[in-house]
Design an enzyme around this catalytic site. Structure first.
Site, mmCIF file in Angstrom:
data_model
loop_
_atom_site.group_PDB
_atom_site.id
_atom_site.type_symbol
_atom_site.label_atom_id
_atom_site.label_comp_id
_atom_site.label_asym_id
_atom_site.label_seq_id
_atom_site.Cartn_x
_atom_site.Cartn_y
_atom_site.Cartn_z
ATOM 1 N N GLY A 46 -39.561 26.223 132.511
ATOM 2 C CA GLY A 46 -40.241 25.768 131.290
ATOM 3 C C GLY A 46 -40.034 24.280 131.315
ATOM 4 O O GLY A 46 -38.915 23.887 131.564
ATOM 5 N N GLN A 51 -39.735 15.524 128.098
ATOM 6 C CA GLN A 51 -38.719 15.692 129.150
ATOM 7 C C GLN A 51 -39.019 14.757 130.361
ATOM 8 O O GLN A 51 -38.105 14.542 131.256
ATOM 9 C CB GLN A 51 -38.557 17.167 129.464
ATOM 10 N N CYS A 89 -31.215 24.066 129.818
ATOM 11 C CA CYS A 89 -32.066 23.056 129.706
ATOM 12 C C CYS A 89 -32.216 21.904 130.897
ATOM 13 O O CYS A 89 -31.151 21.384 131.034
ATOM 14 C CB CYS A 89 -32.478 22.328 128.272
ATOM 15 N N LEU A 90 -33.359 21.920 131.556
ATOM 16 C CA LEU A 90 -33.258 20.737 132.694
ATOM 17 C C LEU A 90 -32.617 19.324 132.172
ATOM 18 O O LEU A 90 -32.314 18.708 132.731
ATOM 19 C CB LEU A 90 -34.578 20.690 133.399
ATOM 20 N N HIS A 131 -38.383 27.551 122.922
ATOM 21 C CA HIS A 131 -37.409 26.318 123.432
ATOM 22 C C HIS A 131 -38.230 24.994 123.551
ATOM 23 O O HIS A 131 -38.095 24.039 123.394
ATOM 24 C CB HIS A 131 -36.745 26.953 124.794
ATOM 25 N N GLU A 132 -39.649 25.295 124.346
ATOM 26 C CA GLU A 132 -40.394 24.279 124.613
ATOM 27 C C GLU A 132 -40.893 23.653 123.455
ATOM 28 O O GLU A 132 -41.028 22.216 123.354
ATOM 29 C CB GLU A 132 -41.341 24.748 125.818
ATOM 30 N N HIS A 135 -38.782 21.131 121.867
ATOM 31 C CA HIS A 135 -39.014 19.728 122.480
ATOM 32 C C HIS A 135 -39.641 18.890 121.827
ATOM 33 O O HIS A 135 -39.493 17.684 121.763
ATOM 34 C CB HIS A 135 -38.970 20.115 123.940
HETATM 35 NI NI NI Z 1 -35.612 22.324 127.732
#
Ligand code: NI
Length: 152
Positions: A46, A51, A89-90, A131-132, A135
């Site tokens: 995701g 991000q 998380c990226l 999670h997204e 963000h």
């Molecule tokens: Ni993330």
């Protein structure tokens, strides 16, 4: 499609609240497609627009359930149950930790065709959606880790 540069923990843009998208137009569709390409490039499941440095309420998800979800203005309208699992998380590449999330959610969003969709999700998909959306509100998973954050 084009790769976008990832933002990492410590970048203040990740702590800001994203703005609603009034219309899913070609610009937003291009952003969604770029985000999907970037997510695949970095092996994520995701990605949220902040991000890649864009403070718009746009997320993309692929948890390998056969569908790529592209969502604008995602909003959880119902949640139930609970699940606990390790997340990463990226934007926080060196850390992992156990996070508790709802087992099931109903999310309402605007899709890439500017249509309103209501989706029932559970398990990993529900986790990824939560999670997204976090963000989009400036929240990172490390804020929600119940035990210790594991440094890798
Ligand atoms: Ni993330």
């Amino acid at each position: 499609m084009a790769l976008r540069n990832l933002r990492y923990e410590g970048d203040e843009i990740l702590r800001k609240k994203s703005r609603e998208v009034p219309l899913v137009d070609d610009r937003i569709r291009m952003l969604m497609d770029d985000m999907v390409e970037t997510m695949y490039r970095y092996d994520g499941v995701g990605l949220a627009a902040p991000q890649v440095g864009i403070l718009k309420r746009v997320i993309v998800i692929d948890v390998e359930d056969g569908k790529v979800y592209k969502m604008a203005n995602p909003k959880i309208i119902n949640e139930s149950g609970e699940q606990s699992a390790q997340e990463g998380c990226l934007s926080v590449p060196e850390k992992k930790g156990i996070v508790s999330r709802p087992m099931k959610v109903i999310v309402e969003y605007t899709d890439e065709n500017n249509e309103t969709v209501k989706l029932e999700a559970e398990g990993l998909l529900a986790r990824a959606i939560c999670h997204e959306i976090d963000h989009l509100n400036g929240v990172l998973f490390i804020d929600r880790v119940t035990d210790d954050v594991i440094e890798e």
